[in-house]
Design a protein around this motif. Structure first.
Motif, PDB file in Angstrom:
ATOM      1  N   MET A   1       0.712  -1.233   0.096  1.00  0.00           N
ATOM      2  CA  MET A   1      -0.002  -0.152  -0.048  1.00  0.00           C
ATOM      3  C   MET A   1       0.918   1.342  -0.015  1.00  0.00           C
ATOM      4  SD  MET A   1      -3.366  -0.182   2.018  1.00  0.00           S
ATOM      5  CE  MET A   1      -3.667   0.944   3.504  1.00  0.00           C
TER       6      MET A   1
ATOM      7  N   VAL B   1      -9.968   3.854  -5.065  1.00  0.00           N
ATOM      8  CA  VAL B   1      -8.874   3.602  -3.943  1.00  0.00           C
ATOM      9  C   VAL B   1      -8.065   2.092  -4.662  1.00  0.00           C
ATOM     10  CG1 VAL B   1      -8.385   3.125  -1.592  1.00  0.00           C
ATOM     11  CG2 VAL B   1     -10.389   4.537  -2.363  1.00  0.00           C
ATOM     12  N   THR B   2      -6.942   2.350  -4.952  1.00  0.00           N
ATOM     13  CA  THR B   2      -6.345   1.199  -5.186  1.00  0.00           C
ATOM     14  C   THR B   2      -5.784   0.389  -4.067  1.00  0.00           C
ATOM     15  OG1 THR B   2      -5.079   2.358  -6.633  1.00  0.00           O
ATOM     16  CG2 THR B   2      -4.079   0.423  -6.568  1.00  0.00           C
ATOM     17  N   GLY B   3      -5.567   0.745  -2.911  1.00  0.00           N
ATOM     18  CA  GLY B   3      -4.932   0.087  -1.778  1.00  0.00           C
ATOM     19  C   GLY B   3      -3.835  -0.963  -1.989  1.00  0.00           C
ATOM     20  N   THR B   4      -4.082  -2.155  -1.596  1.00  0.00           N
ATOM     21  CA  THR B   4      -3.008  -3.070  -1.882  1.00  0.00           C
ATOM     22  C   THR B   4      -3.083  -3.663  -3.173  1.00  0.00           C
ATOM     23  OG1 THR B   4      -4.504  -4.821  -0.886  1.00  0.00           O
ATOM     24  CG2 THR B   4      -2.949  -3.634   0.557  1.00  0.00           C
TER      25      THR B   4
ATOM     26  N   MET C   1      -7.289   8.411  -2.383  1.00  0.00           N
ATOM     27  CA  MET C   1      -6.599   8.085  -1.212  1.00  0.00           C
ATOM     28  C   MET C   1      -5.028   9.035  -1.149  1.00  0.00           C
ATOM     29  SD  MET C   1      -5.195   4.557   0.773  1.00  0.00           S
ATOM     30  CE  MET C   1      -3.438   4.716   0.646  1.00  0.00           C
TER      31      MET C   1
ATOM     32  N   ALA D   1      -6.184   6.159   5.652  1.00  0.00           N
ATOM     33  CA  ALA D   1      -6.043   5.137   4.352  1.00  0.00           C
ATOM     34  C   ALA D   1      -6.934   3.789   4.892  1.00  0.00           C
ATOM     35  CB  ALA D   1      -4.739   5.017   4.358  1.00  0.00           C
TER      36      ALA D   1
ATOM     37  N   THR E   1      -9.660   2.181   2.316  1.00  0.00           N
ATOM     38  CA  THR E   1      -9.198   0.977   1.657  1.00  0.00           C
ATOM     39  C   THR E   1     -10.290  -0.092   2.246  1.00  0.00           C
ATOM     40  OG1 THR E   1      -7.594   0.384   3.226  1.00  0.00           O
ATOM     41  CG2 THR E   1      -6.921   1.480   1.168  1.00  0.00           C
TER      42      THR E   1
ATOM     43  N   THR F   1     -10.310  -2.603  -1.081  1.00  0.00           N
ATOM     44  CA  THR F   1      -9.172  -2.903  -1.628  1.00  0.00           C
ATOM     45  C   THR F   1      -8.091  -2.987  -0.736  1.00  0.00           C
ATOM     46  OG1 THR F   1      -9.210  -0.660  -1.992  1.00  0.00           O
ATOM     47  CG2 THR F   1      -9.962  -1.777  -3.821  1.00  0.00           C
ATOM     48  N   GLY F   2      -8.357  -3.182   0.562  1.00  0.00           N
ATOM     49  CA  GLY F   2      -7.234  -3.299   1.686  1.00  0.00           C
ATOM     50  C   GLY F   2      -6.738  -4.595   2.090  1.00  0.00           C
TER      51      GLY F   2
END
Lengths: 455, 456
Positions: free
Chosen positions: A119, B85-88, B127, B364, B368, B373-374
């Protein structure tokens, strides 16, 4: 005269509160980052040792030839020693790679401890200079000219018989020198820390690479410093200059390098892995059918025929792999060229290349993986041929036991070390761009200052 | 009185050049990135669909026996909220390998031939735009809220009027937050309109709810930053000093602590490597496979047949035996994987606890988790894939027992549905509380400092 000016500017910087903050912050951050990444590196090395042993045991546990063909060999690259300073693409390069008799190379998971690591960016030396250093450089200089105008000292200075170019040159030289000092101190501290670190052997190669990274960092910070100087020469109020500097920083450091890879992905898409898999299946079937219609009649020995067909299929599939690799390469070049609008991207490319974790090293590694696959396939064919000889018509070759000589045939996975010359030639282009930015920005600042209205 | 003060603050801010700059930056970055991200989403969805269809094609000529050895690939789901949100989910491997008898771990599968630049860069999403860009703009807009007026002397003048200090600082707070919310809200609304008009990404009602919640959490985060900036501005006499202090604070809170916290957590709460889990799982698999072979040989002896698959009764019994052994392999592997998952959860939680010093980590975590998307996403996905594997197991055992030919149409479709919004929201409550209490505490700090400190 010039020396006196330079001295005045340097002293002005050194007594500045901002300067103290820059010094403390850079030293602190570089220290924390080295410590945390060194801890992580220890774990990566332990995991590497564990994986080496496990992979060997796993391959050798295959008693029969067919078992070895299906399990295959798993290999991985040793964690790079300089990745403590710039992790770059190290995570991608240290994934486990499984080669087996009849499957494509399978890559293991990226070596991070938890998904959370994906992240946030890695807080390494390159990150600190790239993001934080550039911001500090701009903060350092934004009011160099317009601030003096606001204070009224610029007007006073111009009443003396001083050419304007002296004043600007002194400002620039003093600023860059003052920036070099905290950076140099921090780097020196880092070097000493690495030198005394148990288990980390500092070689001449390391020292040269590190020195070059320091030089590139200075060039990069000086590019941002000159940009700030230009902004300061174009504006008449310090707050306006600060605003514009932050705006440019957001654009050049935060937005362009991060957005361009996505833009490149949209402009030059790569065929997805599923599509490639289907294409490979069709191709394999096509080759098999073609062989059945043509060479089948000429080759009487069934084993020889299958071997020939397998070789032809492998060649055709390698062609498809090569096609995909080329597309990836095209996308990558486009993304890099688009990002190079920003010196931040150039710095990242150049510094990570010098630390052996950059794009150049990664491409080299990709090529090695493809090359090793060919070596592995040759060894595989050799093992099968030996097993066939041992079976000598009495039974299936796959049922034969693996002999210790068979294991010895499997080539060792040793990606070639990246020589300093290779790294340098990879980084040279980006270093050149950073120097060009420096020159252009300085000339622009010079012209702007000559025309600057100091009233 | 309060209202006229707020009005003054608002007008002051809205007419400044800084505001125009901020609005321009936010709009430029938000709209510029969303189009690229939507295009990327469309491409990924098309790829994912084509790949899933292609995967079924590859199993066209197979049979049940071979299928359980090869297993199959499942596509990594592409969620529409990922455009925010891209997150991980930063350049992840596009597929998962499931239901493979020889290597029973569910694992991501990708190719070494991919563009690594996407991994190297930070995704420009909400984010990032709010958490990094907006927060910097907040500082730029508010660093001189009090110290600037003090330097100019207008504060002294203002206090010569019969205005209580408490009203003044409250008006500054409200006026400042309203000014800061305006560029974000305008940008966010444009984003919503853009998404609606382009039609590339279709949000369900629950997705819009998440969109709204993400917007709200962003505003709360902005309020945190502003309150902190106000406190610093009240504390220091010179605007330049407060700017330096704020930037120092910003660098630490936004650029350093979030990135360092996972490493600190890793130093204190270790996680087994993925490779070691693989080795352990392969060990169990190998033992169970040897056991299975022995049992099959005994079965042959019992039924007095040379090959167990040549006689009907032995065949049915053998298939069940293999299925049981396969189940045990997966159970054993899952237990090992679960142990690592528990370690990962512990480490992630620790990283969050350490990181919550910074509002960016709380923020965050909220976005996420809401956009799913976390770190929770992949764990949940794996649980659903396990259920899918169980379905495949039942299908394969029945198919083998009844000796029906394999057909790719029999393969159930894998559909991923994230947990309901309510459940996701519940997971973020702590972070909302942290952000809210931070904002309130800083405001109180600013209040006390402004009321008690000497102004002249």
């Amino acid at each position: 005269m010039f020396i006196a000016l330079l001295k005045k500017e340097i002293l002005g910087n050194l007594y500045n509160q901002r300067y103290v903050i820059t010094l403390v912050l850079l030293t602190l951050l570089i220290g924390i980052s080295a410590w945390t990444l060194e801890r992580a590196q220890e774990t990566y090395l332990e995991q590497y040792a564990e994986a080496l042993e496990g992979n060997k045991a796993e391959a050798e546990a295959a008693g029969k030839v067919w078992q070895f063909m299906s399990v295959g060999a798993t290999t991985e690259k040793e964690p790079g020693d300089l990745s403590i300073l710039g992790r770059g693409l190290e995570g991608e390069m240290t994934r486990a790679l499984s080669y087996s008799g009849w499957n494509e190379v399978e890559v293991g998971t990226v070596k991070t401890f938890t998904p959370l690591f994906r992240m946030y960016a890695v807080p390494d030396f390159i990150y600190i200079i790239n993001i934080i250093g550039s911001l500090l450089a701009l903060l350092f200089v934004y009011d160099a000219v317009c601030g003096e105008k606001e204070n009224g000292t610029l007007r006073l200075k111009l009443t003396y018989p001083l050419p304007r170019d002296y004043i600007l040159l002194a400002k620039w030289a003093a600023g860059v020198l003052s920036l070099c000092l905290p950076l140099g101190l921090a780097c020196l501290g880092l070097g000493v820390y690495l030198f005394f670190l148990p288990g980390f052997e500092v070689t001449l190669d390391h020292a040269i690479r590190f020195a070059l990274v320091f030089l590139v960092s200075v060039l990069y910070l000086s590019a941002f410093f000159t940009l700030g100087l230009l902004v300061s020469c174009l504006t008449h109020r310090a707050t306006t200059a600060l605003m514009i500097c932050l705006f440019l920083w957001i654009l050049l450091v935060l937005t362009i390098p991060n957005l361009m890879p996505m833009v490149a992905r949209a402009l030059k898409p790569i065929p997805s892995e599923g599509k490639i898999a289907i294409e490979k299946q069709h191709k394999a079937r096509e080759v098999e059918e073609w062989a059945g219609n043509t060479i089948r009649a000429e080759i009487h020995d069934m084993d020889e025929y299958h071997e020939t067909v397998a070789r032809l299929v492998a060649k055709a599939l390698e062609g498809i792999n090569q096609f995909r690799r080329n597309r990836v390469q095209e996308q990558m070049s486009l993304a890099m060229n688009l990002s190079r609008v920003s010196p931040a991207a150039c710095y990242q490319f150049a510094a990570s290349d010098l630390l052996k974790t950059g794009i150049g090293s990664f491409s080299r590694f990709q090529r090695y993986v493809a090359w090793y696959r060919q070596l592995f396939n040759q060894a595989k064919d050799h093992i099968i041929r030996r097993a066939r000889d041992r079976a000598a018509g009495a039974g299936w070759w796959g049922g034969q036991d693996m002999a210790s000589e068979d294991f010895a045939l499997i080539p060792a996975f040793k990606p070639l070390g990246v020589s300093f010359a290779d790294s340098l030639s990879g980084a040279l282009f980006d270093i050149g761009i950073i120097i060009t930015y420096n020159i252009i920005l300085f000339l622009a600042a010079y012209t702007a200052f000559l025309r600057y209205d100091a009233k | 009185m309060l209202w006229s003060l707020i009005e003054k603050e608002l007008k002051n801010n809205l007419l400044s050049m800084r505001f125009v700059f901020s609005l321009a930056i936010v709009l430029l970055v938000m709209l510029g990135s969303i189009q690229v991200r939507m295009d990327d989403y469309v491409q990924s969805t098309l790829d994912s669909r084509a790949n899933a269809a292609a995967e079924r094609q590859t199993h066209r000529d197979t049979h049940f026996w071979r299928f359980q050895w090869t297993g199959m690939f499942l596509e990594r789901p592409v969620l529409p909220l990922g455009i925010l949100v891209t997150g991980t989910e930063r350049n992840p491997d596009p597929r998962f390998r499931v239901f493979q008898k020889s290597k029973p771990i569910i694992r991501p599968s990708g190719s070494i031939d991919r563009n690594p630049l996407v991994t190297l860069s930070t995704p420009v999403d909400i984010m990032f735009i709010t958490g990094v860009v907006m927060s910097l703009l907040v500082l730029v807009l508010s660093f001189d809220a009090v110290s600037g007026e003090r330097e100019q002397g207008t504060l002294k003048l203002l206090l010569s009027f019969p205005v209580p200090r408490s009203v003044l600082i409250f008006a500054k707070w409200i006026g400042g937050i309203l000014t800061l919310c305006i560029p974000f809200i305008i940008g966010y609304l444009c984003l919503a309109i853009w998404i609606l008009l382009s039609g590339d990404v279709r949000f369900a009602a629950s997705d819009w709810l998440v969109f709204l919640l993400i917007g709200l959490s962003s505003l709360l985060y902005i309020a945190w930053m502003f309150s902190a900036a106000l406190l610093v501005s009240c504390w220091f006499r010179h605007a330049a000093t407060s700017m330096c202090m704020l930037l120092l604070m910003w660098v630490l809170l936004v650029l350093v602590i979030p990135n360092i916290s996972p490493y600190l957590a890793a130093a204190f709460s270790p996680v087994d490597s993925a490779q070691s889990v693989h080795f352990k799982s392969m060990k169990i698999t190998k033992e169970l496979q040897n056991e299975e072979n022995q049992q099959l040989q005994e079965l042959q002896k019992r039924h007095n047949v040379p090959r167990w698959w040549q006689e009907d009764n032995a065949w049915r019994e053998g298939v069940e035996l293999v299925a049981r052994s396969h189940d045990r392999q997966r159970q054993g592997t899952r237990a090992i994987v679960d142990r690592r998952t528990a370690q990962i959860i512990r480490q992630t939680d620790l990283a969050h606890i350490i990181g919550r010093v910074s509002p960016f980590v709380s923020y965050a975590n909220i976005v996420t988790t809401l956009a799913w998307t976390g770190p929770g996403f992949e764990q949940h996905l794996r649980l659903l894939m396990r259920e899918y594997e169980d379905q495949l197991r039942r299908m394969t055992t029945d198919g083998l027992k009844d000796q029906v030919p394999f057909s790719a149409d029999m393969l159930p479709h894998f559909r991923y549905t994230p947990p309901p919004v309510g459940a996701r929201f519940a997971q973020t409550l702590v972070d909302w509380a942290v952000l809210l209490s931070g904002a309130v505490i800083f405001f109180l700090g600013a209040y006390v400092s402004f009321v008690t400190r000497e102004i002249i």
